[in-house]
Design an enzyme around this catalytic site. Structure first.
Site, PDB file in Angstrom:
ATOM      1  N   PRO A 244     -46.926  25.292 -26.919  1.00 53.55           N
ATOM      2  CG  PRO A 244     -47.634  26.506 -28.772  1.00 53.55           C
ATOM      3  CD  PRO A 244     -46.431  26.215 -27.932  1.00 53.55           C
ATOM      4  N   GLY A 245     -49.634  22.985 -27.312  1.00 47.70           N
ATOM      5  CA  GLY A 245     -50.049  21.739 -27.946  1.00 47.70           C
ATOM      6  C   GLY A 245     -51.513  21.844 -28.335  1.00 47.70           C
TER       7      GLY A 245
ATOM      8  NE  ARG B 102     -59.020  16.279 -23.549  1.00 47.36           N
ATOM      9  CZ  ARG B 102     -59.990  17.091 -23.201  1.00 47.36           C
ATOM     10  NH1 ARG B 102     -61.165  17.035 -23.804  1.00 47.36           N
ATOM     11  NH2 ARG B 102     -59.820  17.980 -22.244  1.00 47.36           N
TER      12      ARG B 102
ATOM     13  CE1 TYR C 103     -51.705  16.451 -24.257  1.00 50.06           C
ATOM     14  CE2 TYR C 103     -53.187  18.288 -24.706  1.00 50.06           C
ATOM     15  CZ  TYR C 103     -51.944  17.812 -24.358  1.00 50.06           C
ATOM     16  OH  TYR C 103     -50.921  18.689 -24.122  1.00 50.06           O
TER      17      TYR C 103
ATOM     18  CB  CYS D  67     -66.426  -4.438 -21.016  1.00 50.70           C
ATOM     19  SG  CYS D  67     -66.887  -5.377 -22.436  1.00 50.70           S
ATOM     20  CD  GLU D  68     -63.096  -0.805 -17.954  1.00 52.18           C
ATOM     21  OE1 GLU D  68     -63.408  -0.337 -16.841  1.00 52.18           O
ATOM     22  OE2 GLU D  68     -62.366  -1.806 -18.102  1.00 52.18           O
TER      23      GLU D  68
HETATM   24  C1  PLP Z   1     -44.144  20.667 -20.072  1.00 50.38           C
HETATM   25  C2  PLP Z   1     -45.319  20.808 -20.969  1.00 50.38           C
HETATM   26  N1  PLP Z   1     -45.242  21.696 -21.976  1.00 50.38           N
HETATM   27  C3  PLP Z   1     -46.281  21.877 -22.830  1.00 50.38           C
HETATM   28  C4  PLP Z   1     -47.448  21.156 -22.683  1.00 50.38           C
HETATM   29  C5  PLP Z   1     -48.564  21.388 -23.662  1.00 50.38           C
HETATM   30  O1  PLP Z   1     -49.686  21.883 -23.048  1.00 50.38           O
HETATM   31  P1  PLP Z   1     -50.969  22.299 -23.879  1.00 50.38           P
HETATM   32  O2  PLP Z   1     -51.308  21.173 -24.763  1.00 50.38           O
HETATM   33  O3  PLP Z   1     -51.996  22.546 -22.849  1.00 50.38           O
HETATM   34  O4  PLP Z   1     -50.624  23.543 -24.635  1.00 50.38           O
HETATM   35  C6  PLP Z   1     -47.575  20.249 -21.644  1.00 50.38           C
HETATM   36  C7  PLP Z   1     -48.842  19.551 -21.414  1.00 50.38           C
HETATM   37  O5  PLP Z   1     -49.408  19.532 -20.365  1.00 50.38           O
HETATM   38  C8  PLP Z   1     -46.465  20.042 -20.771  1.00 50.38           C
HETATM   39  O6  PLP Z   1     -46.530  19.155 -19.783  1.00 50.38           O
END
Ligand code: PLP
Length: 412
Positions: free
Chosen positions: A273-274, A312, A371, A342-343
């Protein structure tokens, strides 16, 4: 995390945003350590006593202090590049706590990962298996491999962050996996240790995640009964967060879904998870630099933060809540909240109802912990902004603002 502070406006865990902005300047990112800890612990608790590993996906936010915080909680690491592997090592992770993922690993990267002895290299193609086998066998070692399978499942997320369809560049089709695993058991340089799957990011319903977990678990069962010495199933990351306050599955329910899909298989259950750990923990603090009302047309609120600090919205039209730090009296009117770049894609929100703001007011953009800073750029020669971590009612500057000299130091 950010809540109203009597008379001084929004605060992060008791620290007024105005004080943070005063100390760091704007734009700046602010993170809540408590929010990160709580999110991590919720995921962890979902596993109960099942053998598991939470590989924090550094791609979401790899600022050293954040990565160290997660290591302190017991996380392992998921690195998507050699740079991230090095960040994980610098933060104290042992190689056997790191999984290395990436759709196009170079020969040098594979070699380094093998020689470090990372926990698993998540392999993306038959060609990569060949290269890894040759490289490891030539050095008399075995590479620990988790094969990333592509289950052809629609994550029902934004197409730009969906990775589990046959059309996407990621992994090998799941129907080829059994043959590839059996082949791996005969290769001198490969040691198959796991099944890996990751179907996308910002997934806000459990159904596709459950389906992917069931597919990975079924494959793992077949492989174990065929004698492949697997150690783990890695279910990837992907759990979404609520950017707009629409309810999303909670972290424990998500983990329980994976545990259920795995059933009584005696393997370690891993996740990567991230966003679900760090996303809600971050704010982008910005100052209003202009307010412009085109007669008979739009009302623009121009911030000193832009797509250089948060990509994002430009990348996939993402929604983020935006709030003044000290709200002024007055009716909310539709505004376009934009950055200074400038976009025309440098726009945080279109027709967003905002109470009146004036030049010099502070605003926050919520849920930028994942992100956000990692996707930042120095476009227009804008030095990277600072980051602060609030913990226990005080804050630490965990990255100071880059200077123009530092930005230019690689150049002649
Ligand atoms: C291989 C892989 N693992 C884990 C993640 C983490 O995903 P998330 O931040 O959605 O939990 C990603 C992100 O897309 C990823 O590419």
């Amino acid at each position: 995390m950010a809540s109203a502070f009597p008379s001084r406006g929004l605060a992060v865990d008791g620290v007024p945003v105005a004080d943070l902005a005063g100390a760091l300047g704007t734009p700046c990112y602010v993170y809540s350590a408590a929010a990160i800890r709580d999110a991590y612990r919720e995921l962890d608790a979902g596993f109960d006593d099942r053998a598991h590993a939470i590989h924090y996906a550094l791609k979401a936010n790899s600022t050293l202090a954040i990565v160290r915080l997660l290591r302190g909680l017991g996380a392992h690491a998921d690195a998507n590049s050699m740079g991230e592997v090095d960040v994980a090592l610098r933060c104290g992770f042992a190689p056997h706590e790191i999984v290395f993922t990436g759709v196009g690993k170079s020969r040098d990267e594979l070699e380094r990962a093998v020689m470090l002895g990372v926990h698993a290299i998540n392999v993306e193609s038959p060609g990569e298996l060949d290269r890894l086998d040759q490289l490891a066998a030539a050095r008399g070692v075995q590479a620990r491999v988790a094969l990333r399978v592509n289950p052809d499942i629609d994550a029902q997320s934004h197409p730009h962050i969906s990775t589990g369809l046959r059309d996407n560049k990621f992994g090998v089709p799941i129907d080829l996996a059994t043959g590839l695993f059996l082949d791996m058991t005969r290769r001198p340089g490969l040691r198959p240790v796991g099944v890996h799957i990751h179907i996308g990011s910002q997934i806000t319903t459990l159904a596709p995640l459950a389906k992917a977990a069931e597919a990975a678990s079924a494959l793992a069962r077949t492989l174990v009964s065929a004698g492949v010495p697997l150690e783990q199933i890695d279910f990837g990351g992907g759990l979404g967060i609520s950017y707009d306050e629409t309810p999303v599955p909670d972290r424990r329910a998500y983990v329980r879904t994976l545990v259920e899909a795995a059933g009584d298989i005696g393997l370690t259950l891993a996740i990567e998870p991230g966003r679900s750990i760090v996303g809600p923990a971050g704010l982008l603090v910005s100052t209003v630099v202009d307010v412009k009302h085109v007669p008979g047309g739009r009302r623009f609120v121009v911030l000193d933060a832009g797509m250089t600090e948060l990509m994002r919205q430009a990348l996939y039209g993402a929604f983020h809540r935006i709030e003044p730090v000290v709200p002024r009296e007055g009716e909310a009117v539709p505004c376009d909240v934009v950055g200074p770049i400038c976009e025309s894609t440098d726009r945080f929100a279109r027709d967003r109802a905002m109470t009146p703001v004036e030049v010099g007011d502070l605003v926050v953009v919520r849920d930028v912990g994942a992100y956000g800073a990692v996707l930042g750029s120095t476009y227009l020669r804008r030095p990277l902004p600072p980051e602060a971590l609030v913990d226990g009612g005080t804050f630490t500057t965990i990255r100071r603002r880059q200077t123009l000299d530092e930005l230019l130091q690689l150049e002649v």
